[in-house]
Write an enzyme that holds these catalytic residues in place. Structure first.
Site, PDB file in Angstrom:
ATOM      1  N   ASP A  28       8.041 -12.988  15.824  1.00 53.04           N
ATOM      2  CA  ASP A  28       6.796 -12.591  15.169  1.00 53.04           C
ATOM      3  C   ASP A  28       5.890 -11.997  16.234  1.00 53.04           C
ATOM      4  O   ASP A  28       6.104 -12.228  17.430  1.00 53.04           O
ATOM      5  CB  ASP A  28       6.121 -13.798  14.507  1.00 53.04           C
ATOM      6  CG  ASP A  28       5.245 -13.388  13.324  1.00 53.04           C
ATOM      7  OD1 ASP A  28       4.224 -12.716  13.564  1.00 53.04           O
ATOM      8  OD2 ASP A  28       5.578 -13.735  12.176  1.00 53.04           O
ATOM      9  N   VAL A  72       8.279  -5.247  16.170  1.00 54.29           N
ATOM     10  CA  VAL A  72       9.391  -4.414  15.723  1.00 54.29           C
ATOM     11  C   VAL A  72       9.112  -2.920  15.894  1.00 54.29           C
ATOM     12  O   VAL A  72      10.013  -2.102  15.677  1.00 54.29           O
ATOM     13  CB  VAL A  72       9.770  -4.714  14.258  1.00 54.29           C
ATOM     14  CG1 VAL A  72      10.245  -6.151  14.117  1.00 54.29           C
ATOM     15  CG2 VAL A  72       8.608  -4.404  13.306  1.00 54.29           C
ATOM     16  N   TYR A 123       2.525   1.837   1.536  1.00 51.03           N
ATOM     17  CA  TYR A 123       3.387   0.651   1.445  1.00 51.03           C
ATOM     18  C   TYR A 123       4.566   0.906   0.503  1.00 51.03           C
ATOM     19  O   TYR A 123       5.709   0.539   0.812  1.00 51.03           O
ATOM     20  CB  TYR A 123       2.549  -0.518   0.952  1.00 51.03           C
ATOM     21  CG  TYR A 123       3.268  -1.848   0.949  1.00 51.03           C
ATOM     22  CD1 TYR A 123       3.657  -2.465   2.133  1.00 51.03           C
ATOM     23  CD2 TYR A 123       3.534  -2.510  -0.255  1.00 51.03           C
ATOM     24  CE1 TYR A 123       4.294  -3.693   2.136  1.00 51.03           C
ATOM     25  CE2 TYR A 123       4.163  -3.739  -0.264  1.00 51.03           C
ATOM     26  CZ  TYR A 123       4.545  -4.329   0.930  1.00 51.03           C
ATOM     27  OH  TYR A 123       5.174  -5.552   0.918  1.00 51.03           O
TER      28      TYR A 123
END
Length: 282
Positions: free
Chosen positions: A69, A98, A190
């Site tokens: 995370d 990421v 999104y």
């Protein structure tokens, strides 16, 4: 499961206008060792959301987990809590953004170094937000796509490289969203990212089948957790909840159950699929 059956999870807030009915209340299912002896890497796995629930579900099924995370404090707290419950050998944690290829490589290198490889990768990292397309800045669009779609690409690529090198197969489960199918105002960035995750899942599955790897995705509609409550108004939550056939949001562990299924041998002939985890009616 005894007296708790038929009850909502403790301390879960109920949006105004939601229907609560014991006939549709969630009933947790105990582990059955479905992932015994397997090693899993999970992104965005800190806290009480879908990632954290998936980590717990995997541990209940006998897996070892490497959590990652960007929220270091929450990550360490999650690691400590799970290690206390399931044992320190079952849980490891490593911060990972990421959007940074170097950090992604380090995460997968650690899985290989500590466990001799990995068996399951869950790409849960994603970033949302609400903005009308007409007013959306390039930076808003790019940030959501970089975390949600490009981040899933980077981790899927790393997973497939590791699986191909090991020669023992593996599983990738991506977290998409029903918004990838359904239009929703203010969610263009999104929705585009999550639709991209669906397409990436299908293409990766076709390529990875040659070396025994399955790639699938879940598409939740509305899973209620503390972070969602903080960033979403009660009115919007109530409106979205009212559209669900059961008149309630999903619990994060209910989405995690679907991820456990896709990670397990019970889905051995499933690849390239996107499973809707939703009770929404038209």
């Amino acid at each position: 499961m005894t007296e708790d059956r038929g009850r909502r999870a403790a301390d879960t807030p109920v949006p105004d206008g939601a229907v609560t009915d014991d006939r549709t209340a969630p009933r947790p299912v105990p582990g059955h060792g479905l992932l015994h002896g397997r090693t899993a890497v999970l992104t965005a796995a800190a806290g009480a959301g879908i990632g954290g629930a998936t980590a717990r579900g995997f541990l209940q099924e006998g897996a070892r987990v490497l959590l990652s995370d960007t929220h270091v404090r929450r990550l360490r707290e999650t690691e400590a809590a799970l290690a206390e419950e399931f044992g320190p050998d079952a849980v490891r944690a490593q911060p990972c953004d990421v959007t940074d290829e170097t950090q992604v490589r380090a995460l997968f290198d650690r899985a290989a170094a500590e466990h001799g490889g990995l068996d399951i990768v869950v790409n849960n990292a994603g970033l949302g937000g609400t903005a009308a397309l007409v007013d959306m800045a390039d930076e808003q669009w790019e940030r959501v796509l970089d975390v949600t779609l490009n981040g899933t690409f980077r981790c899927t690529r790393a997973a497939l490289r590791a699986f191909r090198a090991s020669g023992r197969g593996g599983v990738v489960v991506n977290n998409s969203s029903v918004v990838g199918w359904r239009a929703q105002a203010g969610q263009a960035h999104y929705a585009a990212a999550k639709a991209g995750v669906m397409a990436l899942t299908r293409c990766a599955a076709v390529e990875a089948a040659a070396y025994g790897v399955r790639v699938n995705a879940v598409a939740p509609s509305l899973a209620l957790h503390p972070h969602l409550v903080k960033v979403t108004s009660a009115g919007v939550l109530a409106e979205l909840t009212a559209r669900e056939a059961y008149g309630r949001c999903a619990e994060p562990w209910e989405v995690a159950n679907a991820i456990v299924f896709l990670a397990s041998d019970y889905s051995s002939y499933l690849t390239g699929e996107v499973i809707s985890v939703s009770s929404r009616h038209p």
